[in-house]
Design an enzyme around this catalytic site. Structure first.
Site, PDB file in Angstrom:
ATOM      1  N   CYS B 129       0.883  -1.166   0.000  1.00 60.68           N
ATOM      2  CA  CYS B 129       0.000   0.000   0.000  1.00 60.68           C
ATOM      3  C   CYS B 129       0.912   1.205   0.000  1.00 60.68           C
ATOM      4  O   CYS B 129       1.456   1.565   1.039  1.00 60.68           O
ATOM      5  CB  CYS B 129      -0.922  -0.004   1.225  1.00 60.68           C
ATOM      6  SG  CYS B 129      -1.882   1.512   1.374  1.00 60.68           S
ATOM      7  N   CYS B 132      -0.741   4.335   2.194  1.00 62.65           N
ATOM      8  CA  CYS B 132      -0.897   4.300   3.657  1.00 62.65           C
ATOM      9  C   CYS B 132      -0.468   2.932   4.163  1.00 62.65           C
ATOM     10  O   CYS B 132       0.718   2.589   4.049  1.00 62.65           O
ATOM     11  CB  CYS B 132      -2.299   4.721   4.103  1.00 62.65           C
ATOM     12  SG  CYS B 132      -3.688   3.887   3.306  1.00 62.65           S
ATOM     13  N   SER B 133      -1.392   2.136   4.698  1.00 64.91           N
ATOM     14  CA  SER B 133      -0.965   0.863   5.290  1.00 64.91           C
ATOM     15  C   SER B 133      -2.031  -0.210   5.120  1.00 64.91           C
ATOM     16  O   SER B 133      -2.159  -1.092   5.959  1.00 64.91           O
ATOM     17  CB  SER B 133      -0.656   1.058   6.772  1.00 64.91           C
ATOM     18  OG  SER B 133      -1.812   1.517   7.454  1.00 64.91           O
ATOM     19  N   CYS B 134      -2.801  -0.148   4.030  1.00 69.61           N
ATOM     20  CA  CYS B 134      -3.895  -1.101   3.814  1.00 69.61           C
ATOM     21  C   CYS B 134      -3.367  -2.533   3.799  1.00 69.61           C
ATOM     22  O   CYS B 134      -2.399  -2.835   3.099  1.00 69.61           O
ATOM     23  CB  CYS B 134      -4.594  -0.776   2.499  1.00 69.61           C
ATOM     24  SG  CYS B 134      -5.325   0.866   2.515  1.00 69.61           S
TER      25      CYS B 134
END
Lengths: 227, 224
Positions: B129, B132-134
């Site tokens: 991702c 962000c941090s999906c």
């Protein structure tokens, strides 16, 4: 927006440092930061896209020098203040200066069901999809000051639709209180050389998930000059 | 009526300036780990939210326990191992991963829309991702620090083989690589190839071989 969070293709950060599977947190405050971020969303004053936007609008120097949970903490403080749940003075003074508003509070008993349910992003199909699997497309070139999920490295690029996911909430609108404005969502695949040029590995493919308004019809040839 | 959230440009309380308290530490160093400033800041934030009546501390404890004890990569390993021994399950997983994963009792937050990616001798999948941090929490738990950090997010889409080298992984000649940037609410689970020498193993024994990294695509599974 072209913020520090949009990291794809940047250089100079050094190697990736692997870590063992059971290493979930590096300090106890990270546990609390995670849990606070999840619990504080329960009153329903912001959505996931607003959360992401609160983090990505941190000053780039702050974003790039903060650990991820530190980014979350700073994002949460901004959400609390901008939603009016907490005042900036209360954050600064680290104490309540008045009573809280009535709010839906997450209880321990509710946690398993809330986490196991999640929040779906798909919505009813309100019109036919503009693109089908296998169809050539080109991403738009756009530099919005607000939230978007079209990364810089994938703007203006020719690709092919790989999957059609259904109709999903549009983050570009949802992050700004403009409603859900759901659109068809696609996985689009790009040749590595289309994204990065001739130096990219010949056998690299990159996919992104792109909402319909991120895409225009492409050409069968798929070369940048043919559009 | 409450205020609209979502406009954080210059002019908000935090916009447009870098204060010492925001960075916590000097530039060039990543603030966070073992950082006492951040520990105090989070402690103060928690007590403020409890005092205002917005957060129940017992709920915080339950959230932490859930992701430290109950929800982690063993869930994904179960899914992968079953897909190795049960061709019909594998087909369902590749057709509708959300439903197939739900058959085993896994689902929910950050796994509402799942897609399974099948590694083969011809194609290796890697998930990132960049924005962000999906990450697919119901099957892999919370993302590791490196997954959320700039080195991985910046380089995975540009130089995935360089990233794999950081994990000590070299793909065979002839295996092409496909990187999936999780830019929407779709979450990806890589189904690694079954290691050789495991004929006749049951699901439980096979699941023990499946590493978290192999389900992100930063690892491959060796023969036991």
């Amino acid at each position: 927006m072209n913020g520090a969070a949009d990291l794809g293709g940047m250089m100079g950060f050094g190697p990736v440092v692997p870590e063992p599977e059971d290493e979930r947190f590096h300090a106890d405050w990270e546990r609390r930061a995670l849990a606070l971020t999840l619990a504080a969303a329960r009153p329903g004053r912001w959505n996931i896209d607003q959360s992401r936007h609160a983090r990505e609008t941190l000053h780039p120097a702050v974003y790039l020098t903060s650990s991820y949970y530190a980014i979350w903490v700073q994002g949460l403080e901004r959400l609390l203040v901008s939603s009016g749940l907490v005042s900036a003075e209360e954050i600064a003074q680290r104490r309540a200066l008045g009573p809280g508003e009535p709010a839906r509070v997450l209880t321990a008993a509710e946690v398993p069901a809330v986490l196991a349910t999640g929040t779906r992003a798909d919505r009813p199909e309100h019109r036919p999809a503009a693109f089908a699997v296998g169809e050539p497309v080109r991403t738009v070139v756009r530099n919005p000051t607000g939230h978007t999920r079209l990364p810089r490295y994938a703007r203006g690029k020719a690709g092919v639709v790989e999957r059609v996911h259904g109709v999903h909430v549009l983050p570009d609108a949802h992050a700004h209180g403009l409603g859900e404005q759901p659109e068809w969502l696609y996985t689009v695949r790009f040749d590595g050389r289309e994204l990065w040029g001739a130096d990219a590995a010949a056998d690299l493919t990159v996919t992104i998930d792109a909402w319909e308004s991120y895409l225009e019809p492409g050409t069968r040839e798929g070369s940048p000059s043919s559009a | 009526m409450h205020k609209t959230v979502g406009n954080f440009g210059a002019g908000t309380a935090y916009g447009g300036r870098v204060a010492a308290g925001d960075t916590g530490q000097a530039a060039g160093q990543v603030a966070g780990h073992g950082d006492n400033t951040m520990a105090l800041r989070v402690e103060a934030l928690e007590s403020l939210l409890v005092e205002k009546g917005y957060v129940d501390p017992a709920a915080l404890d339950t959230i932490i326990t859930t992701y430290e004890r109950d929800v982690g990569p063993r869930n994904g390993a179960h899914v992968v191992a079953l897909s190795w021994v049960d061709p019909e399950y594998r087909q369902r997983l590749l057709t509708d991963a959300t439903a197939a994963i739900a058959e085993l009792g896994y689902g929910g937050r950050q796994g509402e829309h799942m897609v399974a990616l099948e590694n083969t001798p011809d194609e290796h999948h890697l998930v990132v991702c960049t924005l962000c941090s999906c990450y697919p929490w119901p099957v892999l738990g919370l993302p590791p620090t490196w997954y959320k950090s700039a080195p991985y997010r910046s380089r995975a889409v540009l130089d995935p083989r360089g990233v794999l080298a950081d994990f000590g992984v070299t793909l065979p000649e002839g295996t092409r690589i496909t990187v999936h940037d999780s830019t929407a609410e779709v979450r990806y689970l890589v189904v690694p190839m079954r290691p050789p020498g495991t004929d006749g193993w049951d699901v439980e024994a096979l699941a023990a071989l499946v590493t978290r990294d192999s389900m992100i695509g930063t690892g491959v599974l060796a023969a036991p």
